[in-house]
Design an enzyme around this catalytic site. Structure first.
Site, PDB file in Angstrom:
ATOM      1  N   PRO A   1       0.818  -1.221   0.000  1.00  0.00           N
ATOM      2  CA  PRO A   1       0.000   0.000   0.000  1.00  0.00           C
ATOM      3  C   PRO A   1       0.846   1.261   0.000  1.00  0.00           C
ATOM      4  O   PRO A   1       1.831   1.372   0.745  1.00  0.00           O
ATOM      5  CB  PRO A   1      -0.815  -0.131   1.291  1.00  0.00           C
ATOM      6  CG  PRO A   1      -0.955  -1.607   1.464  1.00  0.00           C
ATOM      7  CD  PRO A   1       0.355  -2.192   0.987  1.00  0.00           C
ATOM      8  N   CYS A   2       0.450   2.221  -0.853  1.00  0.00           N
ATOM      9  CA  CYS A   2       1.297   3.384  -1.089  1.00  0.00           C
ATOM     10  C   CYS A   2       0.991   4.564  -0.185  1.00  0.00           C
ATOM     11  O   CYS A   2       1.719   5.559  -0.192  1.00  0.00           O
ATOM     12  CB  CYS A   2       1.169   3.826  -2.552  1.00  0.00           C
ATOM     13  SG  CYS A   2      -0.493   4.390  -2.998  1.00  0.00           S
ATOM     14  N   GLN A   3      -0.098   4.510   0.581  1.00  0.00           N
ATOM     15  CA  GLN A   3      -0.514   5.680   1.351  1.00  0.00           C
ATOM     16  C   GLN A   3       0.569   6.230   2.287  1.00  0.00           C
ATOM     17  O   GLN A   3       0.666   7.451   2.457  1.00  0.00           O
ATOM     18  CB  GLN A   3      -1.773   5.360   2.153  1.00  0.00           C
ATOM     19  CG  GLN A   3      -3.018   5.174   1.309  1.00  0.00           C
ATOM     20  CD  GLN A   3      -3.184   3.730   0.864  1.00  0.00           C
ATOM     21  OE1 GLN A   3      -2.255   2.930   0.937  1.00  0.00           O
ATOM     22  NE2 GLN A   3      -4.358   3.390   0.382  1.00  0.00           N
TER      23      GLN A   3
ATOM     24  N   PHE B   1       3.514   6.733   1.701  1.00  0.00           N
ATOM     25  CA  PHE B   1       4.524   7.478   0.949  1.00  0.00           C
ATOM     26  C   PHE B   1       3.910   8.382  -0.113  1.00  0.00           C
ATOM     27  O   PHE B   1       4.616   9.054  -0.852  1.00  0.00           O
ATOM     28  CB  PHE B   1       5.494   6.500   0.266  1.00  0.00           C
ATOM     29  CG  PHE B   1       5.954   5.397   1.186  1.00  0.00           C
ATOM     30  CD1 PHE B   1       6.925   5.638   2.138  1.00  0.00           C
ATOM     31  CD2 PHE B   1       5.390   4.142   1.109  1.00  0.00           C
ATOM     32  CE1 PHE B   1       7.330   4.636   3.003  1.00  0.00           C
ATOM     33  CE2 PHE B   1       5.791   3.130   1.969  1.00  0.00           C
ATOM     34  CZ  PHE B   1       6.766   3.376   2.922  1.00  0.00           C
TER      35      PHE B   1
END
Length: 403
Positions: A78-80, A82
Site C-alpha cells: 500500500p502506497c498511502q 509514501f
C-alpha cells in the site's frame, strides 16, 4: 515460473506477470471489492486469472508453509504511507506493508522479487527509510529485534551490508524510478520498482530500457504531422502547440534519424479512439463503458489532454485534486473517463471487467500497476532467471566433465 502475488488489488501487476510467464500459486488481497474483480473475471472464464487461488485477507495471516518452490514474489505494498497526497508517515504508518512483504520473501526465499510503489517513496524526506527498505530486502534474515527501533535496525543492517560475510539469504537489489509513458503506457505514471535477485544467481540484470519518448510524439505530431493524419484530426480541431515547446520542436526538425527517438508516447486519443462515445446506457460491445455525469473544470482541476498521455489516474472519484480522472478535449470541454477508458489507460485487457460502481472501479484502477509495464518488467526478470539457470547448469556440467 511459480510466483506469489501480494497486495494484488485489481490484478494489474499479476496480469502483467502472468503474461510474462509467472503463474501465481496464491494471489493475496485484503480489499473485498478488488477480490471480487478477480473472482468475477474467473467466473466469466477470463483465461489469465483462471488458475489463480485468491486469498482475501491480510498478507500477514497467510499460512506460507503450504507454498514451496517459488521463483518470484511480486506485489505493490500500500502506497498511502509514501503518497504525495497522504500524511507521509512512512515507518510510523500502520499501513506500511513493506515489513510484511519482506517477511514473505524471507519465508519463501524466491529466486527474485518485484515490488513497486509510488514515486513519493523517493522523496528526500524518506531517503533513510527507502534505504532501510532496500537493506532489509538485501538481508531479509536479519530481522528487527524486539523493541528495536527502525533506525537502530537500519544501522545494524548497514554494518552487516558492509561486511565481507556471504552467509545466509541475500539479494542483489536494484531500485528504479520509471515513467510508464516511456514504456508504451498511455499515461504519465511515475512508479518505483524494487527488483531483487538472490545472490547465488548469476542474473546480470538491469532495468529494461525505455522504448517510447515525448520527443518522438512531438516529432510525430508537429514535424511530420503523421499523428494527426492517422487520427484524421483537422487543424481546427487540434490544441495549439504550447509556446514552451516551440524551440524543442524546432530542434527536432534537424533530427536525421527519427528512429533514435524511439516510439512516440501513446496518447489518450491513441488509447480510446476506437471506443464509441459513452452514454448513460453503456455499451453492448465494451464492458464498463458507461458515461459518468457531473464532471466540471476549475483552476487546477483541468483533466488530461486527449493528445498527450493522461495524467496519472488517482484512486478516487469526483474529488481527485488535479482532475486526473477527466478527459479534456482541444476545445476545452471535459468529461469523466469511463471505467473502460481508464482501464485502457492502465493497459488492462478489454475483456477484463472491473467490479463495482464507477467510483469503486476507479479506485481500483487508480491503485493499479499498468499491465503493460508489469509485463515488460516481468519478461525481463523471467528472461534473466532463465539465463542464470542455463549458466548454472552449464557450470555444473563443466565441473563434472573436469572431475
Amino acid at each position: 515460473m511459480r510466483s506469489v502475488e501480494l497486495f494484488a488489488g485489481a490484478g494489474g501487476l499479476a496480469l502483467g506477470g502472468e503474461a510474462a510467464g509467472f503463474h501465481p500459486e496464491v494471489v493475496v488481497e485484503w480489499d473485498r471489492w478488488a477480490c471480487d474483480t478477480v473472482r468475477q473475471n474467473k467466473a466469466a472464464g477470463y483465461p489469465l486469472v483462471g488458475p489463480w487461488r485468491v486469498h482475501e485477507g491480510d498478507v500477514r495471516n497467510v499460512d506460507w508453509s503450504e507454498v514451496t518452490d517459488v521463483d518470484v514474489v511480486t506485489g505493490g505494498p500500500p502506497c498511502q504511507p509514501f503518497s504525495m497526497g497522504g500524511k507521509a508517515r512512512a515507518a510510523d504508518d500502520k499501513r506500511d506493508m513493506f515489513p510484511a512483504a519482506i517477511d514473505v520473501i524471507r519465508r519463501l526465499q524466491p529466486k527474485a522479487f518485484i515490488l513497486e510503489n509510488v514515486r513519493g517513496l523517493t522523496r528526500t524526506a524518506f531517503a533513510n527509510y527507502f534505504s532501510y527498505i532496500q537493506l532489509q530486502l538485501a538481508h531479509p534474515e536479519l530481522v528487527s529485534r524486539e523493541g528495536e527501533s527502525w533506525l537502530d535496525h537500519y544501522h545494524r543492517l548497514q554494518a552487516e551490508h558492509t561486511t565481507a560475510s556471504a552467509d545466509g539469504l541475500h539479494y542483489k537489489v536494484v531500485p528504479t524510478l520509471v515513467n510508464a509513458a516511456d514504456y508504451g503506457v498511455p499515461q504519465q505514471r511515475h512508479r518505483v520498482f524494487i527488483v531483487g535477485f538472490r545472490s547465488d544467481l548469476d542474473a546480470e540484470w538491469s532495468f529494461p530500457a525505455e522504448s517510447h519518448s515525448f520527443d518522438a510524439l512531438l516529432y510525430d505530431q508537429w514535424v511530420t504531422g503523421a499523428y494527426w493524419e492517422r487520427h484524421k484530426v483537422a487543424k481546427r480541431n487540434r490544441e495549439p502547440l504550447s509556446p514552451r515547446l516551440v524551440n524543442r520542436v524546432a530542434a527536432l526538425r534537424d533530427v536525421l534519424d527519427p528512429a533514435e527517438l524511439g516510439e512516440p508516447w501513446q496518447t489518450v486519443r491513441d488509447a480510446i479512439s476506437d471506443l464509441p462515445t459513452p452514454t448513460l446506457n453503456g455499451s453492448r460491445k465494451f464492458k464498463n463503458h458507461v458515461l459518468q455525469p457531473g464532471a466540471r473544470s476549475y483552476p487546477g482541476h483541468t483533466g488530461s489532454p486527449i493528445d498527450l498521455p493522461s495524467k496519472a489516474l488517482k484512486a478516487g472519484g469526483h474529488g481527485v485534486p488535479g482532475g486526473e480522472n477527466m478527459l479534456r478535449r482541444p476545445d476545452g470541454s471535459i468529461r469523466y473517463f469511463t471505467v473502460r477508458e481508464s482501464a485502457r489507460l492502465q493497459t488492462f485487457p478489454d475483456d477484463y471487467e472491473l467490479h463495482g460502481a464507477w467510483g469503486e472501479a476507479m479506485r481500483q484502477l487508480g491503485n493499479a500497476v499498468p499491465v503493460l509495464l508489469a509485463q515488460k518488467v516481468g519478461q525481463s526478470v523471467a528472461q534473466h532467471l532463465q539465463h542464470a539457470d542455463m549458466r548454472a547448469r552449464a557450470a555444473k556440467k563443466q565441473k563434472r566433465a573436469s572431475a
